[in-house]
Design a protein around this motif. Structure first.
Motif, PDB file in Angstrom:
ATOM      1  N   LEU A  50       0.826  -1.207   0.000  1.00 57.92           N
ATOM      2  CA  LEU A  50       0.000   0.000   0.000  1.00 57.92           C
ATOM      3  C   LEU A  50       0.864   1.262   0.000  1.00 57.92           C
ATOM      4  O   LEU A  50       0.555   2.243  -0.694  1.00 57.92           O
ATOM      5  N   SER A  51       1.926   1.239   0.763  1.00 56.50           N
ATOM      6  CA  SER A  51       2.796   2.411   0.837  1.00 56.50           C
ATOM      7  C   SER A  51       3.491   2.663  -0.499  1.00 56.50           C
ATOM      8  O   SER A  51       3.628   3.813  -0.932  1.00 56.50           O
ATOM      9  N   ALA A  52       3.941   1.593  -1.146  1.00 51.59           N
ATOM     10  CA  ALA A  52       4.560   1.764  -2.462  1.00 51.59           C
ATOM     11  C   ALA A  52       3.562   2.335  -3.472  1.00 51.59           C
ATOM     12  O   ALA A  52       3.904   3.204  -4.292  1.00 51.59           O
ATOM     13  N   VAL A 106       3.176   6.064  -2.710  1.00 48.77           N
ATOM     14  CA  VAL A 106       4.310   6.857  -3.210  1.00 48.77           C
ATOM     15  C   VAL A 106       4.183   7.076  -4.711  1.00 48.77           C
ATOM     16  O   VAL A 106       4.448   8.176  -5.228  1.00 48.77           O
ATOM     17  N   PHE A 107       3.770   6.036  -5.432  1.00 52.20           N
ATOM     18  CA  PHE A 107       3.575   6.185  -6.876  1.00 52.20           C
ATOM     19  C   PHE A 107       2.479   7.202  -7.184  1.00 52.20           C
ATOM     20  O   PHE A 107       2.614   8.022  -8.104  1.00 52.20           O
ATOM     21  N   LEU A 108       1.398   7.188  -6.419  1.00 50.75           N
ATOM     22  CA  LEU A 108       0.282   8.106  -6.696  1.00 50.75           C
ATOM     23  C   LEU A 108       0.650   9.559  -6.415  1.00 50.75           C
ATOM     24  O   LEU A 108       0.321  10.452  -7.194  1.00 50.75           O
ATOM     25  N   ILE A 109       1.334   9.821  -5.293  1.00 51.12           N
ATOM     26  CA  ILE A 109       1.696  11.216  -5.020  1.00 51.12           C
ATOM     27  C   ILE A 109       2.777  11.693  -5.992  1.00 51.12           C
ATOM     28  O   ILE A 109       2.836  12.881  -6.333  1.00 51.12           O
ATOM     29  N   SER A 110       3.627  10.779  -6.463  1.00 53.28           N
ATOM     30  CA  SER A 110       4.606  11.161  -7.487  1.00 53.28           C
ATOM     31  C   SER A 110       3.904  11.500  -8.799  1.00 53.28           C
ATOM     32  O   SER A 110       4.262  12.483  -9.468  1.00 53.28           O
ATOM     33  N   GLY A 132       8.837   8.950   1.181  1.00 48.38           N
ATOM     34  CA  GLY A 132       8.256   7.692   0.721  1.00 48.38           C
ATOM     35  C   GLY A 132       9.278   6.778   0.071  1.00 48.38           C
ATOM     36  O   GLY A 132       9.273   5.567   0.293  1.00 48.38           O
ATOM     37  N   VAL A 133      10.182   7.346  -0.732  1.00 48.88           N
ATOM     38  CA  VAL A 133      11.198   6.518  -1.398  1.00 48.88           C
ATOM     39  C   VAL A 133      12.165   5.934  -0.365  1.00 48.88           C
ATOM     40  O   VAL A 133      12.519   4.739  -0.421  1.00 48.88           O
TER      41      VAL A 133
END
Length: 259
Positions: A13-15, A18-22, A90-91
């Protein structure tokens, strides 16, 4: 087993967050022109954190980047900073979470170290989600304030319902509403928060409960009224028969102990 599953779900979920906010940070549709009261609807404008674009209903788009930094509003720069900080957190959290996965064996790494790394990754995911939600909410608040205080310059509507040619006259000030990037950022930040909470919960289940116990003896200090008794046991008497004899047959006082 349950802790490893919670950890894996939280990491996935966290990955995704991070993809969505990027993706939201890179998108240009943060603010979209409201075409509710416009006559020409085949041309519209929209803008993001980095570009200002003009699109048509035919699919053509032309974007112009912001060539200045000091000339931009302070709130826009703050939103940029929040989104970038959220992506960095996040990264880093994803990199730590990969090595902290319980299903992944990394040498002789103990469970306590993996639990600490999982907790660290969860905190970083929480911070990244909070930064993403704060940045998107600040930009959305700016759009709401601009939409509320922006009015049409001269509508041309008559008192009795009549209007001028075309129904409108005078210049129009475009108003902007929420773009798709805002919803992507909100969803990504919420997913990041959920993933961070799951990672923190998985940390508690990864900590071993069976602590090493040491068997000891209770020591009782001597009291002040301790009475020490003298040794009354009889001492062994020496036997003269074990005395050594000299060369001329006389006895000497030397004794030898035979082991």
């Amino acid at each position: 087993m349950a802790a490893s599953m919670i950890q894996l779900i939280g990491f996935m979920l966290s990955a995704l967050g991070v993809f969505l906010i990027s993706a939201a940070t890179a998108m240009d549709m943060w603010s979209l022109q409201d075409r509710s009261f416009t006559i020409v609807t085949n041309v519209y404008t929209y803008s993001g954190l980095w570009n200002s674009c003009v699109g048509t209903s035919y699919g053509t788009t032309q974007c112009r980047p912001y060539f200045t930094i000091l000339g931009l509003p302070a709130l826009l720069q703050a939103v940029r900073a929040l989104m970038i900080v959220g992506i960095v957190f996040g990264v880093i959290g994803c990199l730590i979470a990969i090595f902290a996965l319980k299903c992944l064996k990394m040498g002789n790494m103990e469970d306590n170290i993996k639990a600490t790394m999982t907790l660290t990754a969860g905190i970083l995911f929480l911070l990244a989600g909070v930064c993403g939600i704060a940045g998107v909410s600040a930009f959305a608040n700016l759009i709401v304030q601009s939409f509320r205080f922006t009015t049409y310059a001269d509508s041309g509507y008559g008192v009795l319902g009549g209007s001028d040619i075309g129904g409108l006259s005078g210049g129009l000030t475009p108003r902007y509403t929420f773009g798709p990037a805002l919803f992507v950022g909100w969803i990504g930040g919420a997913i990041l928060v959920i993933g961070g909470v799951l990672m923190c919960l998985a940390c508690r289940g990864m900590t071993p409960d069976n602590k090493q116990r040491y068997d000891g003896m209770a020591y009782k200090a001597a009291s002040q009224h301790t009475i020490y008794k003298s040794d009354t046991r009889p001492r062994p008497a020496y036997n003269d028969s074990y005395k050594a004899q000299s060369m001329d047959g006389r006895q000497t006082n030397q004794r030898f102990d035979y082991v």
